[in-house]
Design a protein around this motif. Structure first.
Motif, PDB file in Angstrom:
ATOM      1  N   SER A  42     -20.275  58.965   8.905  1.00  0.00           N
ATOM      2  CA  SER A  42     -20.549  59.979   7.896  1.00  0.00           C
ATOM      3  C   SER A  42     -20.978  59.292   6.605  1.00  0.00           C
ATOM      4  O   SER A  42     -20.852  58.065   6.461  1.00  0.00           O
ATOM      5  N   ARG A  43     -21.480  60.067   5.671  1.00  0.00           N
ATOM      6  CA  ARG A  43     -21.896  59.481   4.395  1.00  0.00           C
ATOM      7  C   ARG A  43     -20.716  58.793   3.726  1.00  0.00           C
ATOM      8  O   ARG A  43     -20.837  57.666   3.219  1.00  0.00           O
ATOM      9  N   ALA A  44     -19.558  59.442   3.735  1.00  0.00           N
ATOM     10  CA  ALA A  44     -18.382  58.865   3.099  1.00  0.00           C
ATOM     11  C   ALA A  44     -17.960  57.564   3.783  1.00  0.00           C
ATOM     12  O   ALA A  44     -17.578  56.592   3.120  1.00  0.00           O
ATOM     13  N   GLU A  45     -18.021  57.527   5.111  1.00  0.00           N
ATOM     14  CA  GLU A  45     -17.648  56.321   5.845  1.00  0.00           C
ATOM     15  C   GLU A  45     -18.610  55.176   5.558  1.00  0.00           C
ATOM     16  O   GLU A  45     -18.192  54.024   5.401  1.00  0.00           O
ATOM     17  N   ALA A  46     -19.912  55.483   5.491  1.00  0.00           N
ATOM     18  CA  ALA A  46     -20.890  54.443   5.192  1.00  0.00           C
ATOM     19  C   ALA A  46     -20.679  53.872   3.799  1.00  0.00           C
ATOM     20  O   ALA A  46     -20.751  52.659   3.584  1.00  0.00           O
ATOM     21  N   LEU A  47     -20.408  54.747   2.833  1.00  0.00           N
ATOM     22  CA  LEU A  47     -20.151  54.280   1.472  1.00  0.00           C
ATOM     23  C   LEU A  47     -18.893  53.427   1.418  1.00  0.00           C
ATOM     24  O   LEU A  47     -18.852  52.381   0.752  1.00  0.00           O
ATOM     25  N   ALA A  48     -17.848  53.875   2.128  1.00  0.00           N
ATOM     26  CA  ALA A  48     -16.594  53.127   2.148  1.00  0.00           C
ATOM     27  C   ALA A  48     -16.771  51.762   2.806  1.00  0.00           C
ATOM     28  O   ALA A  48     -16.053  50.811   2.487  1.00  0.00           O
ATOM     29  N   ALA A  49     -17.736  51.656   3.720  1.00  0.00           N
ATOM     30  CA  ALA A  49     -18.006  50.386   4.398  1.00  0.00           C
ATOM     31  C   ALA A  49     -18.843  49.447   3.542  1.00  0.00           C
ATOM     32  O   ALA A  49     -19.119  48.315   3.957  1.00  0.00           O
ATOM     33  N   GLY A  50     -19.279  49.907   2.372  1.00  0.00           N
ATOM     34  CA  GLY A  50     -20.000  49.039   1.460  1.00  0.00           C
ATOM     35  C   GLY A  50     -21.493  49.216   1.423  1.00  0.00           C
ATOM     36  O   GLY A  50     -22.195  48.445   0.756  1.00  0.00           O
ATOM     37  N   VAL A  51     -22.027  50.235   2.123  1.00  0.00           N
ATOM     38  CA  VAL A  51     -23.456  50.481   2.066  1.00  0.00           C
ATOM     39  C   VAL A  51     -23.774  51.173   0.739  1.00  0.00           C
ATOM     40  O   VAL A  51     -23.158  52.195   0.409  1.00  0.00           O
ATOM     41  N   PRO A  52     -24.696  50.655  -0.064  1.00  0.00           N
ATOM     42  CA  PRO A  52     -25.013  51.270  -1.347  1.00  0.00           C
ATOM     43  C   PRO A  52     -25.494  52.712  -1.185  1.00  0.00           C
ATOM     44  O   PRO A  52     -26.133  53.061  -0.179  1.00  0.00           O
ATOM     45  N   VAL A  62     -30.356  55.243   9.271  1.00  0.00           N
ATOM     46  CA  VAL A  62     -29.695  55.893  10.403  1.00  0.00           C
ATOM     47  C   VAL A  62     -28.294  55.290  10.521  1.00  0.00           C
ATOM     48  O   VAL A  62     -28.148  54.116  10.884  1.00  0.00           O
ATOM     49  N   PRO A  63     -27.253  56.047  10.205  1.00  0.00           N
ATOM     50  CA  PRO A  63     -25.892  55.498  10.180  1.00  0.00           C
ATOM     51  C   PRO A  63     -25.257  55.444  11.568  1.00  0.00           C
ATOM     52  O   PRO A  63     -24.269  56.130  11.864  1.00  0.00           O
ATOM     53  N   ALA A  64     -25.806  54.631  12.449  1.00  0.00           N
ATOM     54  CA  ALA A  64     -25.290  54.501  13.813  1.00  0.00           C
ATOM     55  C   ALA A  64     -25.403  53.055  14.254  1.00  0.00           C
ATOM     56  O   ALA A  64     -26.402  52.379  13.971  1.00  0.00           O
ATOM     57  N   PHE A  65     -24.385  52.575  14.981  1.00  0.00           N
ATOM     58  CA  PHE A  65     -24.401  51.204  15.460  1.00  0.00           C
ATOM     59  C   PHE A  65     -23.328  51.039  16.522  1.00  0.00           C
ATOM     60  O   PHE A  65     -22.289  51.709  16.495  1.00  0.00           O
ATOM     61  N   GLY A  66     -23.568  50.132  17.457  1.00  0.00           N
ATOM     62  CA  GLY A  66     -22.554  49.767  18.441  1.00  0.00           C
ATOM     63  C   GLY A  66     -21.536  48.834  17.807  1.00  0.00           C
ATOM     64  O   GLY A  66     -21.574  47.610  17.974  1.00  0.00           O
ATOM     65  N   HIS A  67     -20.613  49.433  17.074  1.00  0.00           N
ATOM     66  CA  HIS A  67     -19.657  48.712  16.239  1.00  0.00           C
ATOM     67  C   HIS A  67     -18.620  47.994  17.104  1.00  0.00           C
ATOM     68  O   HIS A  67     -18.038  48.575  18.021  1.00  0.00           O
TER      69      HIS A  67
END
Length: 584
Positions: A42-52, A62-67
């Motif tokens: 989600s947008r909040a998760e991406a921001l929390a992960a450090g993505v500007p 595209v906020p998706a990845f084989g994490h």
């Protein structure tokens, strides 16, 4: 002894760490259950992960990845590294060290005899950790205290050193060869390892690969006309496919000449009956475009090597990246190869692990092989996710293949093919078949000593808990249908595990007794041998705890839970903009 006409290779051990799965048992549960392990943020998760915010809100992001969970962590002490050394080491090397350790344990070869020549054949991707975290980072140079000279990093930074690092750490003295062919690296490594065994260049071989496509693991930038999916979903062979999604992971298999494995009483998951490697050459539209002729030829060559007919196969694990052009070429090539021997339609299931975990780059081939080996072993064909109807450029209706979307029992002979194709045109295809039925023998002794050892007390307790769960029949795992004797378990622990300083031993007459004693160890309590246990077994257990050894005795090597690595964070944070997979 190997007979003159026996050129088949046994898969006697396997291990992996891939998105959504901490080991091979978890991967098998996921593929059987149709779990999509690509993580979408989600947008909040991406921001929390450090993505500007400006990147998150960009329409191309595209906020998706084989994490891969725990990417920053490593059990440095177990492998002989200081904390500062571990922090400079390519995470791909760290992952491959772990899966090599696990795969050898799974084969009952965690402690290799000095006279056994074990080869290592492996590949990995570009070292993005070096590029995005270390180079130019003031925390790394002399002022930061991690290294005195940039040249000190090179041995931990290059793909050349991946197999030799594993050979050194685990004391393996056979050939150690780096294989680099992009996404097909790890399956080409399997082919090279199998051939080395047939040429008697080694007695056992470990083959596989590791890949860290992104150290940030939160997404990528979509580019129209590129190979990445517009919506973050990998849809192999499907009409709505827009491209691939990448992921991080590692995997390894342990191989042995089949006749030797049978003679030695090894557990055999499946058999490699044939393999082939080639390149598309110039017969294609461009360097990055796959070639129909080359892919068709590599499948045909593998079939010829095994003396198999196309009708023999019930499943093909395809490359299946989810790109319209690539999937269409792959189907065309497979159909051409099969049509040389059969006119049947829709008899062979086709699938791709990439729908579950994404494209694991240099580790993709071995991950697909592990999935296929387990499918053959269990007699189950897992479904492929996100498929509804074939892409207009993919002709399935008139061909031999059908994409299965549900997990189903395997009917007929359990024979399969595995494909992996690398950017640049290097193709690999491996044929897998069901293992021969093991010879029955009586291994039910009255009493057994189960020796445990670990590098720390905490690891010892976790190891005991895992073994107790395994013996109690933990549901859904890669070995859930196994019914080993306690004698086999004791034998494997005695001859197939490394001797580490923190020790405990369980004396038991049956599985229920062993599980109870192992639960005590897991709880930090010293297990008391049963009062009726013979004195010689009590003495063996006491000798083991005191640092002695145990006789191997009789039994077979069987798969048991792997070592519980005690990982801690060994990571240097990047400087500047986060690295996204689209920047590869």
């Amino acid at each position: 002894m190997i007979s003159d006409d026996d050129d088949r290779i046994a898969v006697i051990g396997l291990a992996c760490r891939v998105p959504g799965a901490v080991d091979a048992a978890a991967l098998w549960r996921n593929v059987r259950s149709g779990v999509d392990s690509v993580r979408r943020f989600s947008r909040a998760e991406a921001l929390a992960a450090g993505v500007p915010a400006e990147v998150v809100d960009d329409a191309s992001f595209v906020p998706a990845f084989g994490h891969l969970d725990g990417l920053t962590d490593f059990d440095a002490g177990l492998f002989g590294y200081r904390d500062d050394e571990a922090a400079l080491l390519d995470p791909q090397h760290r992952l491959f060290l772990e899966v090599t350790w696990w795969a050898l344990e799974d084969a009952g070869l965690g402690r290799v005899e000095a006279t056994t020549q074990v080869g290592v054949f492996a590949g990995c991707g570009v070292n993005r950790y070096l590029r995005h975290h270390l180079l130019g980072n003031p925390a790394v140079g002399p002022a930061g205290g991690f290294c005195d000279d940039w040249d000190d990093i090179l041995a931990g930074a290059s793909s050349d050193y991946l197999p030799t690092r594993a050979a050194y750490a685990l004391g393996l003295s056979g050939p150690a060869v780096a294989i680099q062919s992009a996404c097909s690296s790890s399956l080409v490594a399997v082919c090279q390892a199998a051939q080395s065994l047939l040429d008697f260049r080694c007695d056992v071989a470990v083959a596989g690969g590791a890949s860290v496509v992104s150290t940030h693991q939160t997404g990528y930038r979509y580019r129209a006309g590129g190979t990445l999916a517009a919506d973050g979903v990998c849809r192999p062979y499907d009409a709505d496919a827009t491209g691939q999604v990448f992921g991080n992971g590692a995997g390894a298999v342990v191989l042995k000449r089949l006749a030797d494995a049978v003679d030695d009483g090894d557990h055999v998951y499946a058999v490699l009956a044939g393999w082939a490697v080639n390149n598309d050459g110039a017969d294609r539209a461009g360097f990055t475009v796959p070639g129909v002729v080359g892919q068709s030829a590599v499948v045909a060559e593998a079939l010829a090597a095994a003396d198999w007919h196309p009708d023999d196969l019930g499943y093909v694990e395809g490359h299946g990246s989810g790109t319209a052009v690539g999937d269409a070429i792959e189907i065309d090539a497979l159909t051409r190869a099969f049509r040389t021997g059969t006119a049947r339609r829709g008899f062979c299931a086709l699938g791709s692990l990439k729908s579950n975990v994404g494209n694991l780059d240099a580790a993709a081939g071995v991950a697909g092989l592990i999935k296929t080996v387990l499918a053959v072993h269990h007699g189950v064909i897992p479904g492929t996710l996100h498929f509804t109807r074939a892409h207009r450029d993919v002709d399935l209706a008139g061909g031999p293949f059908v994409v299965t979307t549900d997990t189903r029992p395997w009917t007929g002979a359990r024979r399969a093919g595995v494909s992996s194709f690398g950017l640049g045109g290097t193709n690999a295809h491996v044929l897998v078949e069901q293992a021969p039925t093991p010879l029955a023998y009586d291994a039910n002794a009255d009493w057994a000593v189960l020796p445990l050892s670990a590098a720390t007390d905490e690891a010892l307790r976790v190891l005991a808990a895992r073994l107790a769960d395994h013996l109690a029949g933990e549901p859904g795992g890669a070995h859930a249908d196994a019914a080993w004797s306690l004698t086999d378990v004791a034998y494997t622990l005695a001859v197939g595990r490394r001797r580490l300083p923190h020790r405990e031993a369980v004396v038991a007459r049956d599985v229920a007794q062993a599980v109870g004693a192992l639960r005590a160890v897991a709880d930090g309590r010293a297990p008391s041998p049963p009062a009726e246990a013979p004195g010689e077994f009590r003495d063996r257990a006491a000798g083991w705890r005191a640092g002695g050894d145990l006789p191997g005795g009789a039994g077979r090597r069987v798969p048991l839970p792997g070592y519980p690595f005690q990982r801690r964070r060994h990571w240097i944070d990047r400087v500047g903009t986060p690295q996204l997979a689209g920047g590869r």
